[in-house]
Design an enzyme around this catalytic site. Structure first.
Site, mmCIF file in Angstrom:
data_model
loop_
_atom_site.group_PDB
_atom_site.id
_atom_site.type_symbol
_atom_site.label_atom_id
_atom_site.label_comp_id
_atom_site.label_asym_id
_atom_site.label_seq_id
_atom_site.Cartn_x
_atom_site.Cartn_y
_atom_site.Cartn_z
ATOM 1 N N HIS A 270 3.739 0.158 -3.556
ATOM 2 C CA HIS A 270 4.260 -1.205 -3.300
ATOM 3 C C HIS A 270 5.975 -1.138 -3.102
ATOM 4 O O HIS A 270 5.958 -1.909 -2.309
ATOM 5 C CB HIS A 270 3.587 -2.209 -3.609
ATOM 6 C CG HIS A 270 2.323 -2.616 -3.675
ATOM 7 N ND1 HIS A 270 1.019 -2.064 -4.578
ATOM 8 C CD2 HIS A 270 1.239 -2.223 -2.859
ATOM 9 C CE1 HIS A 270 0.136 -1.926 -4.731
ATOM 10 N NE2 HIS A 270 0.447 -2.403 -3.229
ATOM 11 N N ASP B 181 -0.441 -0.995 5.330
ATOM 12 C CA ASP B 181 -0.765 -0.898 4.441
ATOM 13 C C ASP B 181 -2.217 -0.413 4.992
ATOM 14 O O ASP B 181 -3.467 -1.226 4.367
ATOM 15 C CB ASP B 181 -0.740 -2.008 3.667
ATOM 16 C CG ASP B 181 -1.487 -1.171 1.733
ATOM 17 O OD1 ASP B 181 -2.002 0.069 1.812
ATOM 18 O OD2 ASP B 181 -1.443 -1.905 1.199
ATOM 19 N N ASP C 29 -7.006 5.930 4.556
ATOM 20 C CA ASP C 29 -6.515 6.683 5.550
ATOM 21 C C ASP C 29 -7.419 6.622 7.156
ATOM 22 O O ASP C 29 -8.280 5.808 6.764
ATOM 23 C CB ASP C 29 -7.757 8.284 4.309
ATOM 24 C CG ASP C 29 -6.475 8.372 3.772
ATOM 25 O OD1 ASP C 29 -5.592 8.945 3.764
ATOM 26 O OD2 ASP C 29 -7.072 8.236 2.353
ATOM 27 N N PRO D 240 -12.769 1.776 8.913
ATOM 28 C CA PRO D 240 -12.542 1.659 9.572
ATOM 29 C C PRO D 240 -10.343 1.325 9.400
ATOM 30 O O PRO D 240 -10.224 0.484 10.367
ATOM 31 C CB PRO D 240 -13.085 0.045 8.684
ATOM 32 C CG PRO D 240 -13.832 0.433 7.810
ATOM 33 C CD PRO D 240 -14.022 1.899 7.683
#
Length: 281
Positions: A62, A156, A159, A163
């Site tokens: 992050h 973000d 893989d 979706p």
């Protein structure tokens, strides 16, 4: 091995994590969500048994996906996050007082709901920040239709299966570029190059066609096993060339305490090993 979860993301390689207490286990319309406790990494979030984030090492991912583009840009006011339903990305973006508005587009409301309940240490109140606009929608559809402009776009994604697959297409990247302000920066997660080289190559081929300055930078995240993770970088500006002393000044002015990011790490992350360079188109 009944108290272990085996992640079989790669064909010839797998990692396993010991499962302590299971806090959540439920299938939504899109994917199976699980949260369990591991002795080293604390709370672990998996989607279809693939590790997405952990309480222990999420700070690396992050911090590097947010502070690198925001501090390189130097004047980011509007940020778009595609994905990031656990709230960790919003947490780090919103630590920048200079950021005035964050739009976060998450396809699965279930991820947000259980993350607020079972992984509150990831979002740390980000969902309640008045600067955050949470949109439950498909990220590809949002970016295709939006008329808004953003200084930084952070993809973000999971893989490139299920979706998340559409978030790795040339069409998606083209729409994302259109949604950038002049000098805006697009960053993406592009997997572990040693294990997922084609994923990085395909993204870099699209970025090369779209952006004046394109490439990737690296960070090592223990639970994303198989070597350092690559983050795609695309911009028509010169933010990558921001000098170290300027990054130092911006970082100090932001008043942010980090556990991984430093201006020195920021600059060094763009130095690529030879095997990664060879994956560039």
């Amino acid at each position: 091995m009944t108290d272990w979860v085996r992640e079989a993301l790669h064909r010839d390689y797998a990692q396993s994590l010991r499962v302590g207490e299971v806090l959540y286990d439920s299938a939504t319309d899109h994917q199976r969500l699980r949260v369990f406790i591991n002795g080293t990494f604390g709370r672990v979030l998996t989607l279809d048994d693939v590790v997405q984030t952990t309480e222990g090492d999420n700070f690396i991912y992050h911090e590097m996906m947010t502070h690198v583009p925001i501090l390189a840009h130097g004047a980011a006011r509007r940020v778009l996050i595609i994905g990031g339903g656990d709230g960790g990305m919003a947490r780090e973006v919103l630590r920048h007082r200079s950021v005035e508005h964050v739009t976060m587009v998450e396809i699965d409301a279930g991820v947000v709901d259980f993350s607020r309940t079972y992984l509150p240490m990831l979002s740390q109140g980000a969902f309640d920040d008045p600067r955050l606009n949470l949109v439950i929608n498909d990220g590809a559809a949002f970016i295709r239709n939006t008329a808004e402009k953003f200084d930084v776009i952070v993809v973000d994604s999971t893989d490139p299966v299920g979706p998340g697959e559409v978030l790795f297409t040339d069409t998606f990247y083209g729409h994302a570029k259109r949604a950038l302000t002049p000098g805006g920066i697009l960053v993406t997660q592009n997997g572990v190059p040693f294990m997922q080289g084609a994923e990085l190559t395909n993204t870099m081929r699209a970025f090369k066609a779209l952006f004046a300055d394109w490439g990737c930078y690296l960070a090592s995240i223990p639970t994303y096993a198989g070597g350092p993770m690559a983050f795609g970088w695309g911009t028509d500006g010169d933010a990558r060339q921001t000098p170290l002393d300027v990054l130092d000044q911006r970082f100090a002015a932001a008043g942010i305490e980090t556990d991984y990011y430093t201006p020195e790490v920021h600059k060094a992350a763009f130095a690529l090993p030879a095997y990664v360079k060879r994956l560039m188109p």
